[in-house]
Design a protein around this motif. Structure first.
Motif, short mmCIF file in Angstrom:
data_model
loop_
_atom_site.label_atom_id
_atom_site.label_comp_id
_atom_site.label_asym_id
_atom_site.label_seq_id
_atom_site.Cartn_x
_atom_site.Cartn_y
_atom_site.Cartn_z
N ASP A 4 -1.41 6.46 -11.43
CA ASP A 4 -1.09 7.50 -12.41
C ASP A 4 -2.04 7.41 -13.61
O ASP A 4 -2.14 6.38 -14.26
N GLY A 5 -2.74 8.51 -13.87
CA GLY A 5 -3.66 8.54 -15.00
C GLY A 5 -5.04 7.99 -14.69
O GLY A 5 -5.92 8.02 -15.53
N THR A 6 -5.23 7.49 -13.47
CA THR A 6 -6.53 6.95 -13.06
C THR A 6 -7.04 7.67 -11.82
O THR A 6 -8.14 8.21 -11.83
N VAL A 7 -6.24 7.68 -10.77
CA VAL A 7 -6.61 8.37 -9.53
C VAL A 7 -6.18 9.84 -9.60
O VAL A 7 -6.89 10.73 -9.12
N VAL A 8 -5.03 10.08 -10.19
CA VAL A 8 -4.51 11.43 -10.42
C VAL A 8 -4.08 11.52 -11.89
O VAL A 8 -3.95 10.50 -12.56
N THR A 9 -3.85 12.73 -12.36
CA THR A 9 -3.36 12.87 -13.73
C THR A 9 -1.98 12.22 -13.84
O THR A 9 -1.24 12.12 -12.87
N HIS A 10 -1.64 11.79 -15.03
CA HIS A 10 -0.33 11.15 -15.24
C HIS A 10 0.75 12.22 -15.29
O HIS A 10 0.78 13.05 -16.20
N ASN A 11 1.62 12.19 -14.28
CA ASN A 11 2.71 13.16 -14.19
C ASN A 11 3.95 12.50 -13.59
O ASN A 11 4.76 13.16 -12.96
N PHE A 12 4.06 11.18 -13.78
CA PHE A 12 5.18 10.44 -13.21
C PHE A 12 6.51 11.02 -13.67
O PHE A 12 6.63 11.38 -14.83
N ILE A 15 3.68 13.28 -8.41
CA ILE A 15 2.28 12.95 -8.18
C ILE A 15 1.45 13.92 -9.02
O ILE A 15 1.64 15.13 -8.95
N GLY A 16 0.54 13.39 -9.81
CA GLY A 16 -0.30 14.21 -10.67
C GLY A 16 -1.33 15.00 -9.89
O GLY A 16 -1.45 14.89 -8.67
N GLU A 17 -2.11 15.77 -10.63
CA GLU A 17 -3.17 16.59 -10.04
C GLU A 17 -4.39 15.73 -9.75
O GLU A 17 -4.67 14.75 -10.44
N ASP A 18 -5.16 16.16 -8.76
CA ASP A 18 -6.40 15.48 -8.41
C ASP A 18 -7.38 15.60 -9.57
O ASP A 18 -7.53 16.67 -10.16
N ILE A 19 -8.04 14.49 -9.92
CA ILE A 19 -9.01 14.51 -11.00
C ILE A 19 -10.42 14.25 -10.49
O ILE A 19 -11.31 13.90 -11.25
N GLY A 20 -10.61 14.42 -9.19
CA GLY A 20 -11.93 14.22 -8.61
C GLY A 20 -12.20 12.80 -8.13
O GLY A 20 -13.35 12.44 -7.90
N SER A 21 -11.17 12.02 -7.96
CA SER A 21 -11.36 10.62 -7.57
C SER A 21 -11.59 10.43 -6.08
O SER A 21 -12.12 9.39 -5.68
N VAL A 22 -11.23 11.40 -5.26
CA VAL A 22 -11.33 11.23 -3.81
C VAL A 22 -12.75 10.88 -3.36
O VAL A 22 -12.95 9.89 -2.66
N PRO A 23 -13.77 11.65 -3.76
CA PRO A 23 -15.12 11.28 -3.30
C PRO A 23 -15.59 9.93 -3.83
O PRO A 23 -16.30 9.19 -3.14
N ASN A 34 -12.99 -2.95 -0.81
CA ASN A 34 -11.59 -2.84 -0.42
C ASN A 34 -10.79 -2.39 -1.64
O ASN A 34 -10.98 -2.91 -2.73
N LEU A 35 -9.90 -1.44 -1.44
CA LEU A 35 -9.07 -0.93 -2.54
C LEU A 35 -7.68 -1.55 -2.49
O LEU A 35 -7.01 -1.52 -1.46
N ILE A 36 -7.27 -2.10 -3.61
CA ILE A 36 -5.92 -2.64 -3.76
C ILE A 36 -5.20 -1.79 -4.79
O ILE A 36 -5.67 -1.65 -5.93
N LEU A 37 -4.10 -1.18 -4.39
CA LEU A 37 -3.31 -0.35 -5.29
C LEU A 37 -2.51 -1.26 -6.23
O LEU A 37 -1.73 -2.10 -5.78
N PHE A 38 -2.75 -1.10 -7.52
CA PHE A 38 -2.08 -1.89 -8.55
C PHE A 38 -1.37 -0.91 -9.47
O PHE A 38 -1.99 -0.29 -10.33
N THR A 39 -0.09 -0.73 -9.26
CA THR A 39 0.66 0.31 -9.95
C THR A 39 2.05 -0.19 -10.32
O THR A 39 2.56 -1.13 -9.72
N MET A 40 2.63 0.45 -11.32
CA MET A 40 4.01 0.15 -11.69
C MET A 40 5.01 0.94 -10.84
O MET A 40 6.21 0.74 -10.95
N ARG A 41 4.50 1.84 -9.99
CA ARG A 41 5.39 2.60 -9.12
C ARG A 41 6.12 1.67 -8.15
O ARG A 41 5.53 0.72 -7.65
N THR A 63 6.04 4.84 -2.18
CA THR A 63 5.76 5.47 -0.89
C THR A 63 4.98 6.76 -1.07
O THR A 63 4.05 7.05 -0.31
N GLU A 64 5.32 7.54 -2.09
CA GLU A 64 4.61 8.80 -2.35
C GLU A 64 3.16 8.55 -2.75
O GLU A 64 2.26 9.29 -2.35
N ALA A 65 2.92 7.51 -3.54
CA ALA A 65 1.54 7.19 -3.93
C ALA A 65 0.73 6.74 -2.71
O ALA A 65 -0.42 7.18 -2.52
N ILE A 66 1.31 5.90 -1.87
CA ILE A 66 0.62 5.46 -0.67
C ILE A 66 0.34 6.65 0.26
O ILE A 66 -0.74 6.74 0.85
#
Length: 78
Positions: A4-12, A15-23, A34-41, A63-66
């Motif tokens: 939240d606020g890094t990969v997508v906009t913060h909307n907890f 799920i926030g809007e795409d901010i262009g992180s996919v590419p 390797n990507l490790i998801l580090f979140t408070m979710r 689960t929604e973030a994954i």
């Protein structure tokens, strides 16, 4: 990486809007990172709080973030 606020906009809790992180994330994967998801979710069931102003709701927040990563074909290492 944070979600939240890094990969997508913060909307907890949504799920926030795409901010262009996919590419960018895909490029990191393609370059051998390797990507490790580090979140408070977390997936919350039967929440409670001792603070009367704190409103908690059950939800599948982690689960929604994954699922977002899976839907965007971005594998998570952990």
């Amino acid at each position: 990486i944070d979600f939240d606020g890094t990969v997508v906009t913060h909307n907890f809790p949504d799920i926030g809007e795409d901010i262009g992180s996919v590419p960018v994330l895909k490029e990191l994967i393609n370059n051998g990172h390797n990507l490790i998801l580090f979140t408070m979710r977390s997936n919350v069931t039967n929440p409670w709080a001792s603070e009367p102003d704190l409103v908690l709701e059950s939800g599948q927040y982690l689960t929604e973030a994954i699922a977002w990563f899976e839907a965007n074909d971005i594998p998570l290492y952990g």
